[in-house]
Design a protein around this motif. Sequence first.
Motif, PDB file in Angstrom:
ATOM      1  N   ALA A   1       1.137  -1.196   0.346  1.00 46.28           N
ATOM      2  CA  ALA A   1      -0.114  -0.163   0.272  1.00 46.28           C
ATOM      3  C   ALA A   1       0.689   0.622   0.275  1.00 46.28           C
ATOM      4  O   ALA A   1       0.607   2.083  -0.620  1.00 46.28           O
ATOM      5  CB  ALA A   1      -0.443   0.117   1.111  1.00 46.28           C
TER       6      ALA A   1
ATOM      7  N   GLU B   1      10.050   3.907   7.300  1.00 46.34           N
ATOM      8  CA  GLU B   1       9.641   2.034   7.587  1.00 46.34           C
ATOM      9  C   GLU B   1      10.040   1.870   8.578  1.00 46.34           C
ATOM     10  O   GLU B   1      11.449   2.117   8.521  1.00 46.34           O
ATOM     11  CB  GLU B   1      10.006   1.445   5.975  1.00 46.34           C
ATOM     12  CG  GLU B   1      10.003   0.262   5.812  1.00 46.34           C
ATOM     13  CD  GLU B   1       9.228  -0.654   6.752  1.00 46.34           C
ATOM     14  OE1 GLU B   1       7.767  -0.279   6.206  1.00 46.34           O
ATOM     15  OE2 GLU B   1       9.077  -1.464   7.917  1.00 46.34           O
TER      16      GLU B   1
ATOM     17  N   LYS C   1       4.970  -7.099   4.496  1.00 40.64           N
ATOM     18  CA  LYS C   1       4.410  -8.554   4.415  1.00 40.64           C
ATOM     19  C   LYS C   1       5.147  -9.419   3.323  1.00 40.64           C
ATOM     20  O   LYS C   1       4.974 -10.568   3.229  1.00 40.64           O
ATOM     21  CB  LYS C   1       3.105  -9.303   4.767  1.00 40.64           C
ATOM     22  CG  LYS C   1       1.934  -8.649   5.965  1.00 40.64           C
ATOM     23  CD  LYS C   1       2.022  -9.500   6.462  1.00 40.64           C
ATOM     24  CE  LYS C   1       0.481  -9.896   7.564  1.00 40.64           C
ATOM     25  NZ  LYS C   1      -0.964  -8.567   7.401  1.00 40.64           N
TER      26      LYS C   1
ATOM     27  N   ASN D   1      -1.237 -14.837  -7.156  1.00 40.20           N
ATOM     28  CA  ASN D   1      -2.608 -14.155  -7.341  1.00 40.20           C
ATOM     29  C   ASN D   1      -1.454 -12.625  -7.969  1.00 40.20           C
ATOM     30  O   ASN D   1      -3.413 -11.444  -7.635  1.00 40.20           O
ATOM     31  CB  ASN D   1      -3.282 -14.104  -5.892  1.00 40.20           C
ATOM     32  CG  ASN D   1      -2.891 -14.266  -5.376  1.00 40.20           C
ATOM     33  OD1 ASN D   1      -2.267 -13.744  -4.521  1.00 40.20           O
ATOM     34  ND2 ASN D   1      -4.231 -14.410  -4.179  1.00 40.20           N
TER      35      ASN D   1
ATOM     36  N   VAL E   1       7.359   4.213  13.745  1.00 39.99           N
ATOM     37  CA  VAL E   1       6.874   5.994  13.939  1.00 39.99           C
ATOM     38  C   VAL E   1       6.006   5.911  15.380  1.00 39.99           C
ATOM     39  O   VAL E   1       5.192   4.632  15.680  1.00 39.99           O
ATOM     40  CB  VAL E   1       5.388   6.432  13.322  1.00 39.99           C
ATOM     41  CG1 VAL E   1       4.467   7.146  13.205  1.00 39.99           C
ATOM     42  CG2 VAL E   1       6.237   6.183  11.427  1.00 39.99           C
TER      43      VAL E   1
ATOM     44  N   CYS F   1      -3.693 -17.153   0.170  1.00 38.31           N
ATOM     45  CA  CYS F   1      -2.035 -17.575  -0.524  1.00 38.31           C
ATOM     46  C   CYS F   1      -1.428 -18.853  -0.598  1.00 38.31           C
ATOM     47  O   CYS F   1      -1.428 -19.587  -1.246  1.00 38.31           O
ATOM     48  CB  CYS F   1      -1.429 -16.911   0.106  1.00 38.31           C
ATOM     49  SG  CYS F   1      -1.969 -15.605   0.559  1.00 38.31           S
TER      50      CYS F   1
ATOM     51  N   ASP G   1      -4.193  -3.471   4.515  1.00 37.68           N
ATOM     52  CA  ASP G   1      -4.720  -4.272   5.232  1.00 37.68           C
ATOM     53  C   ASP G   1      -4.732  -3.509   6.811  1.00 37.68           C
ATOM     54  O   ASP G   1      -5.509  -4.120   7.728  1.00 37.68           O
ATOM     55  CB  ASP G   1      -3.342  -5.387   6.250  1.00 37.68           C
ATOM     56  CG  ASP G   1      -3.592  -5.872   5.242  1.00 37.68           C
ATOM     57  OD1 ASP G   1      -4.147  -5.549   4.112  1.00 37.68           O
ATOM     58  OD2 ASP G   1      -2.512  -7.372   5.242  1.00 37.68           O
TER      59      ASP G   1
ATOM     60  N   GLN H   1      -5.787  -8.722   0.553  1.00 34.60           N
ATOM     61  CA  GLN H   1      -4.231  -8.459   0.175  1.00 34.60           C
ATOM     62  C   GLN H   1      -3.746  -8.038  -0.814  1.00 34.60           C
ATOM     63  O   GLN H   1      -3.849  -6.628  -0.740  1.00 34.60           O
ATOM     64  CB  GLN H   1      -5.975  -9.576  -1.178  1.00 34.60           C
ATOM     65  CG  GLN H   1      -6.001 -10.342  -1.351  1.00 34.60           C
ATOM     66  CD  GLN H   1      -5.425 -12.395  -1.070  1.00 34.60           C
ATOM     67  OE1 GLN H   1      -5.015 -12.988  -2.331  1.00 34.60           O
ATOM     68  NE2 GLN H   1      -4.424 -12.447   0.412  1.00 34.60           N
ATOM     69  N   ILE H   2      -2.637  -7.952  -1.454  1.00 36.70           N
ATOM     70  CA  ILE H   2      -1.746  -7.197  -2.264  1.00 36.70           C
ATOM     71  C   ILE H   2      -2.506  -6.620  -3.140  1.00 36.70           C
ATOM     72  O   ILE H   2      -2.340  -5.050  -2.963  1.00 36.70           O
ATOM     73  CB  ILE H   2      -0.598  -8.091  -3.326  1.00 36.70           C
ATOM     74  CG1 ILE H   2       0.440  -9.111  -1.732  1.00 36.70           C
ATOM     75  CG2 ILE H   2       0.389  -6.946  -3.497  1.00 36.70           C
ATOM     76  CD1 ILE H   2       0.662  -9.769  -2.355  1.00 36.70           C
TER      77      ILE H   2
HETATM   78  C1  LIG Z   1       2.025 -15.683   5.056  1.00 38.85           C
HETATM   79  C2  LIG Z   1       1.778 -14.604   4.233  1.00 38.85           C
HETATM   80  C3  LIG Z   1       1.047 -14.749   2.723  1.00 38.85           C
HETATM   81  C4  LIG Z   1       0.647 -14.068   1.690  1.00 38.85           C
HETATM   82  N1  LIG Z   1       0.676 -14.286   0.546  1.00 38.85           N
HETATM   83  C5  LIG Z   1      -0.083 -13.701  -0.056  1.00 38.85           C
HETATM   84  C6  LIG Z   1      -0.523 -13.828  -1.451  1.00 38.85           C
HETATM   85  O1  LIG Z   1      -0.267 -14.738  -1.491  1.00 38.85           O
HETATM   86  N2  LIG Z   1      -1.154 -13.132  -2.175  1.00 38.85           N
HETATM   87  C7  LIG Z   1      -1.880 -11.622  -1.621  1.00 38.85           C
HETATM   88  O2  LIG Z   1      -2.366 -10.998  -2.300  1.00 38.85           O
HETATM   89  N3  LIG Z   1      -2.044 -11.579  -0.197  1.00 38.85           N
HETATM   90  C8  LIG Z   1      -1.008 -12.235   0.318  1.00 38.85           C
HETATM   91  N4  LIG Z   1      -0.752 -12.375   1.576  1.00 38.85           N
HETATM   92  C9  LIG Z   1      -1.398 -11.089   2.607  1.00 38.85           C
HETATM   93  C10 LIG Z   1      -0.530  -9.673   2.052  1.00 38.85           C
HETATM   94  O3  LIG Z   1       0.642  -9.230   2.358  1.00 38.85           O
HETATM   95  C11 LIG Z   1      -1.507  -8.535   2.397  1.00 38.85           C
HETATM   96  O4  LIG Z   1      -2.436  -8.343   2.268  1.00 38.85           O
HETATM   97  C12 LIG Z   1      -0.794  -6.948   2.199  1.00 38.85           C
HETATM   98  O5  LIG Z   1       1.137  -7.171   2.158  1.00 38.85           O
HETATM   99  C13 LIG Z   1      -0.707  -5.964   2.678  1.00 38.85           C
HETATM  100  O6  LIG Z   1      -0.061  -4.292   2.214  1.00 38.85           O
HETATM  101  P1  LIG Z   1      -0.356  -3.307   3.050  1.00 38.85           P
HETATM  102  O7  LIG Z   1       0.408  -2.557   2.230  1.00 38.85           O
HETATM  103  O8  LIG Z   1      -1.332  -2.813   3.804  1.00 38.85           O
HETATM  104  O9  LIG Z   1       0.468  -4.167   4.632  1.00 38.85           O
HETATM  105  P2  LIG Z   1       2.252  -4.553   5.097  1.00 38.85           P
HETATM  106  O10 LIG Z   1       2.704  -5.521   3.894  1.00 38.85           O
HETATM  107  O11 LIG Z   1       1.956  -4.986   6.571  1.00 38.85           O
HETATM  108  O12 LIG Z   1       3.014  -3.267   5.142  1.00 38.85           O
HETATM  109  C14 LIG Z   1       2.761  -2.638   6.175  1.00 38.85           C
HETATM  110  C15 LIG Z   1       4.277  -1.781   6.305  1.00 38.85           C
HETATM  111  O13 LIG Z   1       4.459  -1.141   7.694  1.00 38.85           O
HETATM  112  C16 LIG Z   1       5.383  -1.322   8.754  1.00 38.85           C
HETATM  113  N5  LIG Z   1       5.074  -0.585   9.680  1.00 38.85           N
HETATM  114  C17 LIG Z   1       4.092  -1.033  10.885  1.00 38.85           C
HETATM  115  N6  LIG Z   1       4.094  -0.324  12.165  1.00 38.85           N
HETATM  116  C18 LIG Z   1       4.950   0.978  10.834  1.00 38.85           C
HETATM  117  C19 LIG Z   1       5.415   2.319  12.410  1.00 38.85           C
HETATM  118  N7  LIG Z   1       4.799   2.221  13.755  1.00 38.85           N
HETATM  119  N8  LIG Z   1       6.391   2.795  11.787  1.00 38.85           N
HETATM  120  C20 LIG Z   1       7.058   2.344  10.774  1.00 38.85           C
HETATM  121  N9  LIG Z   1       6.724   1.438   9.301  1.00 38.85           N
HETATM  122  C21 LIG Z   1       5.874   0.789  10.431  1.00 38.85           C
HETATM  123  C22 LIG Z   1       6.112  -2.408   8.722  1.00 38.85           C
HETATM  124  O14 LIG Z   1       7.015  -2.714   8.593  1.00 38.85           O
HETATM  125  C23 LIG Z   1       5.562  -3.174   6.860  1.00 38.85           C
HETATM  126  O15 LIG Z   1       6.751  -2.861   6.228  1.00 38.85           O
HETATM  127  C24 LIG Z   1      -0.450 -13.069   2.540  1.00 38.85           C
HETATM  128  C25 LIG Z   1       0.060 -12.714   4.430  1.00 38.85           C
HETATM  129  C26 LIG Z   1       0.417 -13.608   4.266  1.00 38.85           C
HETATM  130  C27 LIG Z   1       1.644 -12.915   6.306  1.00 38.85           C
END
Ligand SMILES: Cc1cc2nc3c(=O)[nH]c(=O)nc-3n(C[C@H](O)[C@H](O)[C@H](O)COP(=O)(O)OP(=O)(O)OC[C@H]3O[C@@H](n4cnc5c(N)ncnc54)[C@H](O)[C@@H]3O)c2cc1C
Length: 309
Positions: free
Chosen positions: A15, A34, A41, A50, A82, A137, A276, A287-288
């Motif tokens: 995101a 970050e 994730k 996917n 943060v 996943c 998320d 999801q991604i």
């Molecule tokens: C094991 C696993 C497998 C998966 N496989 C799939 C798949 O095959 N296909 C799919 O579509 N989805 C999959 N998902 C779901 C997908 O990974 C997530 O929906 C997606 O990564 C969400 O993206 P995001 O950017 O919202 O959050 P995240 O990917 O969780 O990224 C959030 C980031 O914010 C950072 N952060 C958090 N708090 C702070 C703070 N206070 N200060 C600074 N940085 C911070 C974290 O370190 C992290 O890098 C999977 C999830 C898991 C756990």
Amino acid sequence: MFYEYDLIIIGAGPAGLTAAIYARRALLKTLILEKTLPGGKLNKTEDVDNYPGFTSIKGPELATKMTEHAKYYEIDWEQGEVTKVEKKNKRFIVKTNEANIFNSKAIIIASGAIENKLKIKGEEELTNLGVSYCAICDGFLFREKVVVVVGGGYSALETVLYMSNIASKVYLVHRRTDFRAGKEIVEKVKNNSKIVIFSNSILDEIVGNQKVEKVIISNLISNEISELSTDAVFPCIGLSPLSNFTHELGICDQQNYIFIRDDCSTLVPGLFAAGDVARNNENKIKQIVTATAEGAIAAQSVIKYLENF
Ligand SMILES: Cc1cc2nc3c(=O)[nH]c(=O)nc-3n(C[C@H](O)[C@H](O)[C@H](O)COP(=O)(O)OP(=O)(O)OC[C@H]3O[C@@H](n4cnc5c(N)ncnc54)[C@H](O)[C@@H]3O)c2cc1C
């Protein structure tokens, strides 16, 4: 490094990185904060099968590609967790655990969520060796195998139904008799011949050598202990959004998800959220592809917001 940014993005997962690409292409002065590795994730995901454009790609490889794409636009980047976001006179003040302070006109929170753990023996050791927190996943890896799903809410019931189309048998282990979900989905689960429900039961241990082999469960009423042979365990006992640092702003719902509108705005003007950590209804797919979509929407909303700043 700017004294004041147009936009600070908290979190460099799918995101946040997408938001950064859209923001920099609109020439916003943008900083990403970050706390660990860029990619979020994705770094914990073995294979992503996917995400459009990639029939199959390793999670860390997709993380690198998204990060390189965002860095191509020469974005400012700081490592740090943060700890607080405040708003004063239309400006945001962002504090990190290293006592750094950054200022901006707008914020996108993209800090993600963390899966609740069962906290039982074998769970950590067998994660990615049969223990998975994401059936969409990893479910495909267990075609015609036996799997265990743990939980009693929507996500658990959706997971058992999803896995019933893939696995040969699905055990649902739930600590109560009633489910925290609508009648319709509960009936579907109960009427599915592939699903076997263990009510009033909890998982005590996950056992296996290099892969999940069985689970030990106990019945909370009879105290009976039994073993189930299985190839996988999917704990579905909820996610915890990483939103603690926003709590004083009053923008979260009862489960601490940041409440967003369709344009990813929150109850605080200038503060947006994506991925998320955010939602506007309980059935949101995490999801991604949904995270990247919201990252783009949030960035476009910031661009609009700054036009009238
Ligand atoms: C094991 C696993 C497998 C998966 N496989 C799939 C798949 O095959 N296909 C799919 O579509 N989805 C999959 N998902 C779901 C997908 O990974 C997530 O929906 C997606 O990564 C969400 O993206 P995001 O950017 O919202 O959050 P995240 O990917 O969780 O990224 C959030 C980031 O914010 C950072 N952060 C958090 N708090 C702070 C703070 N206070 N200060 C600074 N940085 C911070 C974290 O370190 C992290 O890098 C999977 C999830 C898991 C756990």
